[in-house]
Enzyme design. Structure first.
Site, PDB file in Angstrom:
ATOM      1  N   ASP A   1      -2.195  -0.685   6.552  1.00 57.09           N
ATOM      2  CA  ASP A   1      -3.183  -1.023   5.533  1.00 57.09           C
ATOM      3  C   ASP A   1      -2.754  -2.254   4.731  1.00 57.09           C
ATOM      4  O   ASP A   1      -3.600  -3.063   4.331  1.00 57.09           O
ATOM      5  CB  ASP A   1      -3.407   0.160   4.594  1.00 57.09           C
TER       6      ASP A   1
ATOM      7  N   HIS B   1      -5.046   6.369   7.851  1.00 60.38           N
ATOM      8  CA  HIS B   1      -4.410   5.500   6.878  1.00 60.38           C
ATOM      9  C   HIS B   1      -2.907   5.442   7.149  1.00 60.38           C
ATOM     10  O   HIS B   1      -2.280   6.447   7.464  1.00 60.38           O
ATOM     11  CB  HIS B   1      -4.633   6.025   5.454  1.00 60.38           C
TER      12      HIS B   1
ATOM     13  N   GLU C   1       1.020   5.740   0.516  1.00 59.56           N
ATOM     14  CA  GLU C   1       0.418   7.027   0.867  1.00 59.56           C
ATOM     15  C   GLU C   1       1.104   8.090   0.019  1.00 59.56           C
ATOM     16  O   GLU C   1       2.304   7.975  -0.288  1.00 59.56           O
ATOM     17  CB  GLU C   1       0.573   7.330   2.354  1.00 59.56           C
TER      18      GLU C   1
ATOM     19  N   GLU D   1      -5.482  18.394   2.843  1.00 59.08           N
ATOM     20  CA  GLU D   1      -6.442  17.316   2.622  1.00 59.08           C
ATOM     21  C   GLU D   1      -5.775  15.946   2.708  1.00 59.08           C
ATOM     22  O   GLU D   1      -6.340  15.008   3.269  1.00 59.08           O
ATOM     23  CB  GLU D   1      -7.119  17.461   1.248  1.00 59.08           C
TER      24      GLU D   1
ATOM     25  N   ASP E   1       0.859  -1.181   0.000  1.00 62.84           N
ATOM     26  CA  ASP E   1       0.000   0.000   0.000  1.00 62.84           C
ATOM     27  C   ASP E   1       0.894   1.229   0.000  1.00 62.84           C
ATOM     28  O   ASP E   1       2.061   1.176   0.441  1.00 62.84           O
ATOM     29  CB  ASP E   1      -0.915   0.001   1.230  1.00 62.84           C
TER      30      ASP E   1
END
Length: 229
Positions: free
Chosen positions: A155, A150, A9, A52, A7
């Protein structure tokens, strides 16, 4: 079979507009069982983190300021990935960022032939249901209570459990040892056993058994097979 569940980010949604990879977490599976080997790294994106994105993963400019750039850790990452299939949720997104970073530092892209997308698998298995990682954890009873934000490694750990359930459950890793198994042929999610079958044993009565049977028949009084139609 070795597979890598991973995963990422990022600073945003599109590497083509300058968004960068800031974290990657990888879990090694062998025959759908976690081996305990992982790869985890943060990267300084050399650009401000949009608020965000920070609200999603909690990675701030201050936290990432002293982390290495992607090109400084890329060889360790590629060594861990090797040539294994790569499993991700909404894999096009993760592959897009990974390949963009690889190209930016002069390395070949990872072939999409290696991509295994758990989102696509979930949509086929559970049409009409919710397919987010959270929803799939709930469906399969996987504890995600520690997932406040997250995180790539967390994850990936959750996704590895989901992937096992999506591809047949934990029993897929069980193996039964028996002398009758000649070979085991592995296909996607299926184990086919080719067995060596023994020739049937002859069931022929002995001479003594025939004599005893004939003596027993003589004792029967008016058996049905003696009656005329």
């Amino acid at each position: 079979m070795r597979e890598i569940v991973f995963d990422t980010e990022t600073t945003g949604l599109d590497p083509r507009t300058g968004d960068r990879l800031v974290e990657i977490g990888c879990i090694e599976l062998v025959n759908r069982v976690p081996t305990g080997r992982t790869f985890h790294a943060y990267f300084n994106p050399d650009r401000p983190m949009p608020i965000e994105a920070e609200q999603v993963h909690g990675l701030s400019d201050a936290f990432l300021a002293d982390k290495p750039r992607f090109h400084e850790n890329v060889l360790d990452l590629l060594e861990f990935l090797a040539d294994s299939p790569l499993v991700a949720h909404n894999a096009q997104f993760d592959f897009g960022f990974l390949n963009c970073e690889l190209c930016s530092c002069g390395h070949p892209e990872v072939s999409l032939d290696r991509m295994v997308d758990t989102l696509g698998i979930a949509r086929r298995r559970h049409p009409g249901a919710k397919h987010s990682l959270d929803a799939l954890c709930t469906r399969y009873g996987i504890d995600r209570s520690h997932r406040v934000k997250h995180g790539a490694l967390l994850d990936a750990e959750l996704l590895a459990q989901v992937y096992v359930e999506l591809t047949g459950g934990r029993q897929i890793g069980l193996e039964l040892a028996t002398e009758t198994i000649e070979t085991v042929v592995e296909t996607v999610g299926i184990t086919v056993m080719n067995r060596i079958f023994r020739a049937p044993r002859p069931h022929v009565p002995s001479e003594a058994e025939l004599i005893r049977h004939e003596a027993f028949v003589e004792t029967l009084n008016g058996p049905l097979w003696d009656k005329s139609p």
